[in-house]
Design an enzyme around this catalytic site. Sequence first.
Site, PDB file in Angstrom:
ATOM      1  N   PRO A   2       0.862  -0.633  -0.083  1.00 13.67           N
ATOM      2  CA  PRO A   2       0.197   0.217   0.146  1.00 13.67           C
ATOM      3  C   PRO A   2       1.072   0.967  -0.051  1.00 13.67           C
ATOM      4  O   PRO A   2       2.033   1.000   1.207  1.00 13.67           O
ATOM      5  CB  PRO A   2      -0.691  -0.543   1.403  1.00 13.67           C
ATOM      6  CG  PRO A   2      -0.032  -1.440   1.534  1.00 13.67           C
ATOM      7  CD  PRO A   2       0.687  -2.238   1.410  1.00 13.67           C
ATOM      8  N   GLU A   3       0.689   2.430  -0.680  1.00 11.97           N
ATOM      9  CA  GLU A   3       1.581   3.203  -0.556  1.00 11.97           C
ATOM     10  C   GLU A   3       0.175   4.349  -0.393  1.00 11.97           C
ATOM     11  O   GLU A   3      -0.619   4.620   0.362  1.00 11.97           O
ATOM     12  CB  GLU A   3       1.639   3.594  -2.822  1.00 11.97           C
ATOM     13  CG  GLU A   3       2.840   1.964  -3.174  1.00 11.97           C
ATOM     14  CD  GLU A   3       2.662   3.115  -4.387  1.00 11.97           C
ATOM     15  OE1 GLU A   3       3.347   3.613  -4.875  1.00 11.97           O
ATOM     16  OE2 GLU A   3       3.444   1.866  -4.869  1.00 11.97           O
TER      17      GLU A   3
END
Length: 277
Positions: A2-3
């Site tokens: 997840p960014e």
Amino acid sequence: MPELPEVETIARGLRQGLRGRQIRDLFIFRPEIINGSPARYQTGITGKTVTNVWRRGKLLILDLDEKLHLVFHLKMTGRVWIATAETRPDAHTHISFLLDNESQIFFQDQRRFGYSILFTPEGLRQWDFFAMLGPEPLEIDSKEFTEIFCHRRASIKSLLLNQHCLAGVGNIYADESLFLAGIHPACPACDVGKTGYQRLHLALRTVLQKALDAGGSSIRDYRNAAGKPGAFQNQFQVYGKKGQPCPRCCRALETIKVAGRTSTFCATCQVGPSVCS
Ligand SMILES: [Zn+2]
């Protein structure tokens, strides 16, 4: 992993569902997922109320009353989401937090690279990982953005991924923004040039904003605070599309390794290291 858009989407969803909720109890199924003393973690959190949920870089942070910060790093496959009272924890549920409305927060992580830490405000400020984070890409202007990179010799892609330079960008949004800006991932940062940085700054803001609007990207594991996937993966131009035609010129997209990460790019549309200007 997840960014920025994924963690921000999770934070927004959790904020809506958790603000003002008291954590009555928590069950730690896998103590090694906690960085620090599990006993102190347990007693520190029990009975506290969630006052806010926010994001810094790729970190998810729940503020609790009595000035505590409950931090999660989701790493590769971590998830934090709100489950109903009836939902049973599965083999990948490492911590469950029982709320005063009977719902639960699950911290799940299949690959187990993620972790959670409880901090005082001073402890959080002094935590090296937190203290060293670069600025948020959506909070700086083009000039500040350029200044971060323009004197460095390393490849632009490796610096976009470097959390000390810029916080929250990972492989997906680096590849997508470099494509949109027409810059080769291996181009030395000092050769990108002023107009190149203006394009890259705008491109990065654009892809991050579009991804936020789509609720993030779900490649494999990412789910939002309600356990639902995002949709930005349907708008990828290049990420993960090796061999497929470039959306601009139709040449087959290629990959190279930059800073140990696979980078997908178009050799025609993205200007190479020797001719960046
Ligand atoms: Zn192309």
